[in-house]
Design a protein around this motif. Structure first.
Motif, PDB file in Angstrom:
ATOM      1  N   MET A 290      52.128  37.382  36.707  1.00  0.00           N
ATOM      2  CA  MET A 290      51.025  37.437  37.662  1.00  0.00           C
ATOM      3  C   MET A 290      51.425  38.320  38.835  1.00  0.00           C
ATOM      4  SD  MET A 290      48.906  34.428  39.649  1.00  0.00           S
ATOM      5  CE  MET A 290      48.089  33.921  38.140  1.00  0.00           C
ATOM      6  N   SER A 291      50.562  39.239  39.193  1.00  0.00           N
ATOM      7  CA  SER A 291      50.845  40.111  40.330  1.00  0.00           C
ATOM      8  C   SER A 291      50.770  39.322  41.629  1.00  0.00           C
ATOM      9  CB  SER A 291      49.831  41.255  40.368  1.00  0.00           C
ATOM     10  OG  SER A 291      48.542  40.771  40.706  1.00  0.00           O
ATOM     11  N   LEU A 292      51.479  39.800  42.649  1.00  0.00           N
ATOM     12  CA  LEU A 292      51.407  39.140  43.944  1.00  0.00           C
ATOM     13  C   LEU A 292      49.994  39.233  44.530  1.00  0.00           C
ATOM     14  CD1 LEU A 292      54.786  40.159  45.618  1.00  0.00           C
ATOM     15  CD2 LEU A 292      54.158  37.957  44.607  1.00  0.00           C
ATOM     16  N   LYS A 293      49.313  40.322  44.231  1.00  0.00           N
ATOM     17  CA  LYS A 293      47.932  40.469  44.703  1.00  0.00           C
ATOM     18  C   LYS A 293      47.073  39.300  44.211  1.00  0.00           C
ATOM     19  CE  LYS A 293      43.854  43.418  44.106  1.00  0.00           C
ATOM     20  NZ  LYS A 293      43.308  44.629  43.445  1.00  0.00           N
ATOM     21  N   LEU A 294      47.222  38.946  42.939  1.00  0.00           N
ATOM     22  CA  LEU A 294      46.457  37.828  42.397  1.00  0.00           C
ATOM     23  C   LEU A 294      47.009  36.492  42.863  1.00  0.00           C
ATOM     24  CD1 LEU A 294      45.768  39.050  38.764  1.00  0.00           C
ATOM     25  CD2 LEU A 294      44.070  38.649  40.551  1.00  0.00           C
ATOM     26  N   LYS A 295      48.322  36.392  42.940  1.00  0.00           N
ATOM     27  CA  LYS A 295      48.935  35.126  43.375  1.00  0.00           C
ATOM     28  C   LYS A 295      48.386  34.705  44.732  1.00  0.00           C
ATOM     29  CE  LYS A 295      53.408  33.215  44.832  1.00  0.00           C
ATOM     30  NZ  LYS A 295      53.081  31.830  44.527  1.00  0.00           N
ATOM     31  N   TYR A 296      48.167  35.654  45.615  1.00  0.00           N
ATOM     32  CA  TYR A 296      47.680  35.333  46.952  1.00  0.00           C
ATOM     33  C   TYR A 296      46.226  34.857  46.943  1.00  0.00           C
ATOM     34  CZ  TYR A 296      51.849  37.568  48.920  1.00  0.00           C
ATOM     35  OH  TYR A 296      53.144  37.898  49.253  1.00  0.00           O
ATOM     36  N   GLN A 297      45.540  34.987  45.804  1.00  0.00           N
ATOM     37  CA  GLN A 297      44.159  34.512  45.698  1.00  0.00           C
ATOM     38  C   GLN A 297      44.082  33.037  45.304  1.00  0.00           C
ATOM     39  OE1 GLN A 297      41.538  36.451  46.536  1.00  0.00           O
ATOM     40  NE2 GLN A 297      42.982  38.103  47.002  1.00  0.00           N
ATOM     41  N   ASN A 298      45.226  32.409  45.000  1.00  0.00           N
ATOM     42  CA  ASN A 298      45.218  31.001  44.603  1.00  0.00           C
ATOM     43  C   ASN A 298      44.669  30.124  45.715  1.00  0.00           C
ATOM     44  OD1 ASN A 298      46.636  30.283  41.897  1.00  0.00           O
ATOM     45  ND2 ASN A 298      47.867  31.953  42.725  1.00  0.00           N
ATOM     46  N   VAL A 299      43.848  29.161  45.355  1.00  0.00           N
ATOM     47  CA  VAL A 299      43.375  28.162  46.314  1.00  0.00           C
ATOM     48  C   VAL A 299      44.430  27.073  46.474  1.00  0.00           C
ATOM     49  CG1 VAL A 299      41.616  26.404  46.756  1.00  0.00           C
ATOM     50  CG2 VAL A 299      40.957  28.653  45.880  1.00  0.00           C
ATOM     51  N   THR A 300      44.937  26.555  45.350  1.00  0.00           N
ATOM     52  CA  THR A 300      46.143  25.744  45.378  1.00  0.00           C
ATOM     53  C   THR A 300      47.290  26.660  44.953  1.00  0.00           C
ATOM     54  OG1 THR A 300      46.066  25.053  43.056  1.00  0.00           O
ATOM     55  CG2 THR A 300      44.779  23.765  44.631  1.00  0.00           C
ATOM     56  N   GLU A 301      48.501  26.114  44.933  1.00  0.00           N
ATOM     57  CA  GLU A 301      49.648  26.925  44.533  1.00  0.00           C
ATOM     58  C   GLU A 301      49.496  27.473  43.119  1.00  0.00           C
ATOM     59  OE1 GLU A 301      53.756  25.772  46.502  1.00  0.00           O
ATOM     60  OE2 GLU A 301      52.859  24.031  45.513  1.00  0.00           O
ATOM     61  N   PHE A 302      48.737  26.751  42.292  1.00  0.00           N
ATOM     62  CA  PHE A 302      48.745  27.082  40.863  1.00  0.00           C
ATOM     63  C   PHE A 302      47.359  27.330  40.277  1.00  0.00           C
ATOM     64  CE2 PHE A 302      48.890  22.464  41.509  1.00  0.00           C
ATOM     65  CZ  PHE A 302      47.770  22.034  40.814  1.00  0.00           C
ATOM     66  N   SER A 303      46.342  27.489  41.097  1.00  0.00           N
ATOM     67  CA  SER A 303      44.966  27.540  40.606  1.00  0.00           C
ATOM     68  C   SER A 303      44.754  28.547  39.478  1.00  0.00           C
ATOM     69  CB  SER A 303      44.006  27.868  41.755  1.00  0.00           C
ATOM     70  OG  SER A 303      44.072  26.909  42.770  1.00  0.00           O
ATOM     71  N   LEU A 304      45.328  29.727  39.602  1.00  0.00           N
ATOM     72  CA  LEU A 304      45.050  30.811  38.652  1.00  0.00           C
ATOM     73  C   LEU A 304      45.981  30.830  37.450  1.00  0.00           C
ATOM     74  CD1 LEU A 304      44.327  33.770  41.120  1.00  0.00           C
ATOM     75  CD2 LEU A 304      42.701  32.200  40.029  1.00  0.00           C
ATOM     76  N   TYR A 305      47.032  30.042  37.494  1.00  0.00           N
ATOM     77  CA  TYR A 305      48.061  30.176  36.460  1.00  0.00           C
ATOM     78  C   TYR A 305      47.586  29.712  35.088  1.00  0.00           C
ATOM     79  CZ  TYR A 305      51.480  31.722  39.822  1.00  0.00           C
ATOM     80  OH  TYR A 305      52.151  32.467  40.763  1.00  0.00           O
ATOM     81  N   ARG A 306      46.599  28.836  35.031  1.00  0.00           N
ATOM     82  CA  ARG A 306      46.088  28.382  33.723  1.00  0.00           C
ATOM     83  C   ARG A 306      45.541  29.551  32.905  1.00  0.00           C
ATOM     84  NH1 ARG A 306      42.230  24.324  36.426  1.00  0.00           N
ATOM     85  NH2 ARG A 306      43.573  24.944  38.164  1.00  0.00           N
ATOM     86  N   TYR A 307      45.063  30.591  33.577  1.00  0.00           N
ATOM     87  CA  TYR A 307      44.466  31.717  32.864  1.00  0.00           C
ATOM     88  C   TYR A 307      45.517  32.642  32.233  1.00  0.00           C
ATOM     89  CZ  TYR A 307      40.568  29.976  35.573  1.00  0.00           C
ATOM     90  OH  TYR A 307      39.613  29.150  36.121  1.00  0.00           O
ATOM     91  N   LEU A 308      46.781  32.388  32.522  1.00  0.00           N
ATOM     92  CA  LEU A 308      47.870  33.149  31.898  1.00  0.00           C
ATOM     93  C   LEU A 308      48.280  32.583  30.545  1.00  0.00           C
ATOM     94  CD1 LEU A 308      50.308  33.604  34.939  1.00  0.00           C
ATOM     95  CD2 LEU A 308      48.494  35.161  34.183  1.00  0.00           C
ATOM     96  N   ILE A 309      47.814  31.390  30.229  1.00  0.00           N
ATOM     97  CA  ILE A 309      48.316  30.679  29.049  1.00  0.00           C
ATOM     98  C   ILE A 309      48.130  31.478  27.760  1.00  0.00           C
ATOM     99  CG2 ILE A 309      47.998  28.622  27.615  1.00  0.00           C
ATOM    100  CD1 ILE A 309      47.447  27.071  30.222  1.00  0.00           C
ATOM    101  N   PRO A 310      46.949  32.017  27.472  1.00  0.00           N
ATOM    102  CA  PRO A 310      46.822  32.772  26.208  1.00  0.00           C
ATOM    103  C   PRO A 310      47.793  33.946  26.124  1.00  0.00           C
ATOM    104  CG  PRO A 310      44.673  32.251  27.106  1.00  0.00           C
ATOM    105  CD  PRO A 310      45.656  31.914  28.179  1.00  0.00           C
ATOM    106  N   GLN A 311      47.997  34.647  27.229  1.00  0.00           N
ATOM    107  CA  GLN A 311      48.943  35.760  27.250  1.00  0.00           C
ATOM    108  C   GLN A 311      50.364  35.278  26.977  1.00  0.00           C
ATOM    109  OE1 GLN A 311      48.894  37.983  30.925  1.00  0.00           O
ATOM    110  NE2 GLN A 311      50.764  39.107  30.438  1.00  0.00           N
ATOM    111  N   ILE A 312      50.759  34.186  27.622  1.00  0.00           N
ATOM    112  CA  ILE A 312      52.099  33.641  27.412  1.00  0.00           C
ATOM    113  C   ILE A 312      52.294  33.249  25.947  1.00  0.00           C
ATOM    114  CG2 ILE A 312      53.649  31.739  28.022  1.00  0.00           C
ATOM    115  CD1 ILE A 312      52.255  31.747  30.804  1.00  0.00           C
TER     116      ILE A 312
END
Length: 272
Positions: free
Chosen positions: A58-80
């Motif tokens: 995850m890019s830092l640009k996107l990381k800074y868009q998180n509402v909680t610490e981990f809000s966006l990380y679920r969307y990385l699962i298929p890629q992982i």
């Protein structure tokens, strides 16, 4: 042989104790091997089965868009998962009460993923809850860069995206199926509950008293302590970071009295 069930947990350092209780509950009830991935938003890392962390994609640009610490990380699962097979996503503030394989073996019926139907209501719209998901990693291709570019030009809102509202789905038509509601029960537990989700932020048992099902959480917390899965250092860090209630040790049994003795001077130091 069966492949391990892949379970991803959205978390951060503020969620250390709650996520360890969740992991303990998953392992306690599972008859199959589990590959548990902690998506640690604090450090932008992935921790697989308690091993050394690796950097999350995850890019830092996107990381800074998180509402909680981990809000966006679920969307990385298929890629992982290299867009292969099934995977489960869970928020960290949950306890699993039965074998997670039952959820994993649920028929997706050609949907991209399953989520909680009508979890929230906004302006008359019925919105999806993505705090527990079963994903078909081959069908799920989440493009966060595109979504946030479109949010910036007001095609839809962040809430539209995070709850998969009709407005968001009109631009990105994911096929979403209904998750058995017993796999994501908000702040309630009965004989049908498979997974309880402690969503009330002012009564989460590890932070505050008076949740109606705090005894259930402390039961699993106690067991995780007694097996050594939660360590003394975990408690120390959480107290020093003020991410758990200062009286959390009061639920410890006499078998943990040595830890109570160790915690007493720490508590006194924190109160100065």
């Amino acid at each position: 042989m069966n492949q391990p069930i892949r379970v991803f947990i959205g978390s951060g350092e503020a969620s250390l104790i709650e996520r360890k209780v969740l992991i303990y509950s998953l392992r306690k009830h599972s008859q199959n091997d589990l590959d548990i991935y902690v998506l640690n938003g604090t450090h932008n890392s992935i921790e697989l089965n308690d091993c050394e962390p690796s950097l999350a994609p995850m890019s830092l640009k996107l990381k800074y868009q998180n509402v909680t610490e981990f809000s966006l990380y679920r969307y990385l699962i298929p890629q992982i998962c290299q867009h292969q097979g099934k995977a489960i996503y869970l928020d960290s503030d949950m306890i699993c009460l039965t074998d997670i394989q039952e959820l994993h073996d649920t028929d997706l019926q050609n949907h991209s993923f399953l989520a909680k139907r009508e979890a929230y209501t906004h302006s008359g719209e019925k919105l999806w809850g993505l705090s527990a998901m079963l994903l078909d990693c081959e069908k799920c291709h989440f493009d966060l860069e595109t979504y946030f570019n479109e949010i910036a030009i007001q095609k839809y809102t962040y809430q539209d995206f995070s709850c998969m509202s009709p407005e968001f789905l009109s631009h990105h038509p994911f096929s979403i199926g209904e998750l058995d509601p017993n796999w994501n029960v908000f702040d309630h537990c009965d004989r049908n509950t498979k997974l309880i989700h402690y969503t009330n932020l002012i009564t989460q048992p590890w932070k505050f008293p008076n949740h109606p099902f705090e005894a259930l959480w402390f039961q699993y917390f106690q067991e995780a302590l007694e097996t050594g899965f939660i360590s003394d250092r975990d408690i120390e860090l959480s107290l020093l970071r003020s991410t758990v209630r200062q009286d959390i040790q009061n639920c410890l049994s006499p078998k943990r009295s040595s830890i109570k003795t160790w915690l007493r001077p720490l508590k006194q130091a924190l109160q100065r």
